[in-house]
Design a protein around this motif. Structure first.
Motif, PDB file in Angstrom:
ATOM      1  N   LYS A 350       0.857  -1.189   0.000  1.00 28.23           N
ATOM      2  CA  LYS A 350       0.000   0.000   0.000  1.00 28.23           C
ATOM      3  C   LYS A 350       0.894   1.240   0.000  1.00 28.23           C
ATOM      4  CE  LYS A 350      -3.975  -2.160   2.256  1.00 28.23           C
ATOM      5  NZ  LYS A 350      -3.521  -3.543   2.135  1.00 28.23           N
ATOM      6  N   PHE A 460     -16.396   4.828  -2.604  1.00 34.07           N
ATOM      7  CA  PHE A 460     -15.516   3.876  -1.919  1.00 34.07           C
ATOM      8  C   PHE A 460     -16.182   2.500  -1.838  1.00 34.07           C
ATOM      9  CE2 PHE A 460     -13.752   1.784   1.836  1.00 34.07           C
ATOM     10  CZ  PHE A 460     -12.381   1.948   1.636  1.00 34.07           C
ATOM     11  N   ALA A 464     -15.162  -1.148  -3.356  1.00 42.79           N
ATOM     12  CA  ALA A 464     -15.103  -2.381  -2.561  1.00 42.79           C
ATOM     13  C   ALA A 464     -15.944  -3.482  -3.203  1.00 42.79           C
ATOM     14  CB  ALA A 464     -15.577  -2.091  -1.137  1.00 42.79           C
ATOM     15  N   GLU A 489     -10.275   5.105   6.239  1.00 43.72           N
ATOM     16  CA  GLU A 489      -8.844   4.806   6.219  1.00 43.72           C
ATOM     17  C   GLU A 489      -8.544   3.559   7.056  1.00 43.72           C
ATOM     18  OE1 GLU A 489      -7.078   8.578   7.449  1.00 43.72           O
ATOM     19  OE2 GLU A 489      -6.020   8.602   5.526  1.00 43.72           O
ATOM     20  N   LEU A 492      -9.570   0.545   5.172  1.00 41.61           N
ATOM     21  CA  LEU A 492      -8.706   0.309   4.017  1.00 41.61           C
ATOM     22  C   LEU A 492      -7.454  -0.464   4.422  1.00 41.61           C
ATOM     23  CD1 LEU A 492      -8.142   0.930   0.979  1.00 41.61           C
ATOM     24  CD2 LEU A 492      -6.984   3.005   1.745  1.00 41.61           C
ATOM     25  N   PHE A 498      -9.454  -5.945   1.997  1.00 44.54           N
ATOM     26  CA  PHE A 498      -8.321  -5.288   1.351  1.00 44.54           C
ATOM     27  C   PHE A 498      -6.985  -5.956   1.662  1.00 44.54           C
ATOM     28  CE2 PHE A 498     -11.655  -2.090   1.932  1.00 44.54           C
ATOM     29  CZ  PHE A 498     -11.860  -1.713   0.605  1.00 44.54           C
ATOM     30  N   VAL A 503      -2.462  -1.189  -3.276  1.00 46.65           N
ATOM     31  CA  VAL A 503      -3.251   0.040  -3.127  1.00 46.65           C
ATOM     32  C   VAL A 503      -2.342   1.260  -3.270  1.00 46.65           C
ATOM     33  CG1 VAL A 503      -4.768   1.362  -1.605  1.00 46.65           C
ATOM     34  CG2 VAL A 503      -4.832  -1.148  -1.560  1.00 46.65           C
ATOM     35  N   VAL A 505      -2.756   5.477  -2.981  1.00 44.53           N
ATOM     36  CA  VAL A 505      -3.667   6.525  -2.548  1.00 44.53           C
ATOM     37  C   VAL A 505      -2.983   7.886  -2.717  1.00 44.53           C
ATOM     38  CG1 VAL A 505      -5.069   7.431  -0.665  1.00 44.53           C
ATOM     39  CG2 VAL A 505      -4.696   4.961  -0.858  1.00 44.53           C
TER      40      VAL A 505
END
Length: 532
Positions: A350, A460, A464, A489, A492, A498, A503, A505
């Motif tokens: 991430k 969001f 998902a 957050e 996530l 997840f 990921v 961001v």
């Protein structure tokens, strides 16, 4: 265009056959007038009554035929327009993103809403109308030639050909004027779309200048329409003059023949009746030729999309096996450039993507998605060029202004049930418990009234529900309140949905406690792009 005409052929044929039957009836009615004037005084009353009844029957059947003709015209026109609109939208939805974004939404709306409808009204209808008029001219010509007088028939036919050719010779200027007007109409629709989307900016201080801006483009559109109208009036005026010439010349020929006692009163009356009936299809043909000619550029523009319905089927990539790698990638657009990007995005990690506004963070995402095309270099997915794959199922991209449809919450999250709702309850209840208590009981259009933060939460949840393995989020929390942002957050980084996903961001929250949640930080700025 022939493809669409072919698909509506049964309605066209029905129109033409009903019209032909009616025209035959109408063509024989002047012969009954001729008989009445030439032989009515010498005939018994019973025969005259029979002729009158036959005359009435012919006109009644003609009226009935025109009703069915109009009915099939509506059916065919609707089918033609629907086919075009369906293929146009299909083409747009399967277009490469980089090509799609070359034009504004307003231009596409104008093509879909105005130009395709205009093609049905000013192309298909005129084409069918010309065929019907040709039928009428042939039938009237045959009846005139054999039933009235061949000399008069020859005069009418030759002068009619002349009447048709003259306006066609001056029709090019009308086509150009129509094309200019249609382009301006697209610009007007784009401008209106832009102004309406900025409704929140309108207030007592700004409304005057915004109306001035609208007035400017409105006046330009009106001027282009007037120029088109002037050209159209000129062409139609010339068409009208040439058809009147046919009538005048035929009248003169009838007068001469009648003066020489070479035709009877009945023939003269029938001829003048035929000329009036003959002029109508000639007028119609001239008008329709003008309409068709003026639609050339519109037809070309629409068909450029509808004929491009071939979809290149790329291998669908659903799983990321290793990394996403940028190799010497360069992107340039006017004065903006990202040069020599060498970047490795590791599977399952991430990343926070940071940098000042305008540095190119969003462009980085758009290059991955194919919304922008790199000038040089290559982006590799599991060692292969990313452009060799259909990545729509592998990568999910959500920006801060993600589109929310005029539909209910469930339809927005699942994109009209394209994605499963299973498992979204747990995500939704974690970040938005008050909504998910009664999500299925919400009003259909409620999403339109959501705040910016709530719309971001819907986006969001849509991400998902898609359940892609790679997630790109472009400032996804910017409009959320602190409580919702914290919940999103947290989920996530900790939610099982997840786990193991890659990921990225984009964020402007550069606080240490925020950035420390990520496995790495991608810096985008004047010193290039690098991972920390």
């Amino acid at each position: 265009m022939n493809t669409y005409i072919y698909k509506t052929k049964k309605y066209m044929i029905a129109q033409i056959l009903w019209d032909l039957a009616g025209v035959i009836c109408l063509a024989f009615s002047p012969l009954l007038q001729q008989w009445l004037f030439d032989y009515g005084l010498q005939s018994p009353l019973k025969k005259i009554v029979m002729v009158v009844l036959a005359y009435g029957a012919l006109l009644v059947f003609y009226t009935l035929s025109q009703y069915f003709c109009a009915l099939y015209a509506f059916k065919g026109g609707i089918k033609f327009e629907n086919l075009l609109k369906r293929d146009f939208l299909y083409s747009l939805f399967h277009m490469e993103p980089s090509r799609f974004y070359k034009h504004s939404i307003g231009e596409y709306v104008s093509l879909q809403g105005n130009d395709i409808t205009a093609l049905e009204q000013d192309y298909l209808e005129p084409v069918i109308s010309i065929i019907r008029c040709v039928n009428m001219i042939i039938v009237y010509g045959v009846v005139l030639f054999f039933g009235v007088d061949w000399r008069i028939a020859l005069v009418i036919i030759l002068t009619s050909i002349f009447a048709i050719l003259i306006p066609r010779m001056i029709g090019k200027s009308l086509t150009d004027a129509r094309s200019t007007y249609q382009e301006q109409m697209a610009e007007y629709v784009t401008e209106i779309t832009d102004l309406l989307e900025g409704f929140r900016v309108i207030n007592q201080m700004t409304v005057g200048k915004i109306l001035d801006k609208h007035e400017h483009v409105l006046n330009e559109t009106a001027e282009k329409r007037y120029q088109y109208g002037k050209k159209k009036s000129m062409v139609l005026g010339v068409s009208e003059l040439t058809t009147k010439f046919v009538k005048i010349f035929t009248f003169a020929v009838v007068a001469v023949l009648f003066y020489k006692h070479e035709i009877t009163v009945g023939v003269g009356v029938a001829t003048l009746s035929y000329v009036s009936s003959f002029i109508e299809p000639i007028d119609t043909v001239l008008y329709n030729f003008t309409a068709i000619q003026s639609m050339k550029d519109v037809k070309k523009k629409v068909l450029a999309y509808t004929q491009d319905t071939h979809v290149t089927v790329l291998p669908r990539k659903k799983k990321l096996n290793s990394d996403i790698i940028f190799e010497n990638v360069t992107f340039k657009r006017k004065s903006f450039a990202l040069e020599n990007i060498n970047l490795t995005i590791k599977k399952g990690m991430k990343y926070a993507v940071v940098g000042h506004s305008g540095a190119g963070k969003s462009t980085l995402f758009k290059l991955i998605m194919g919304y922008e095309k790199n000038s040089s270099g290559v982006i590799r997915l599991d060692g292969e060029d990313i452009r060799n794959y259909d990545i729509s199922e592998l990568i999910s991209y959500t920006d801060q202004n993600e589109h929310i449809y005029r539909a209910g919450i469930v339809d927005n999250i699942t994109v009209f049930h394209s994605y499963p709702m299973d498992g979204i309850d747990s995500v939704g209840k974690s970040i938005w418990p008050e909504l998910f208590e009664g999500i299925f009981n919400r009003k259909e259009k409620e999403c339109q009234r959501f705040s910016g933060g709530e719309k971001q939460a819907v986006a969001f949840l849509r991400m998902a529900a898609k359940n892609a393995e790679v997630i790109l989020l472009d400032e996804p929390f910017s409009a959320m309140d602190a409580k919702m942002k914290s919940a999103v957050e947290h989920y996530l980084f900790t939610g099982k949905e997840f786990e193991g996903k890659t990921v990225l961001v984009i964020t402007h929250d550069t606080r240490e406690e925020s950035l420390s949640q990520y496995d790495g930080i991608i810096h985008v700025g004047e010193n290039g792009i690098y991972v920390e």
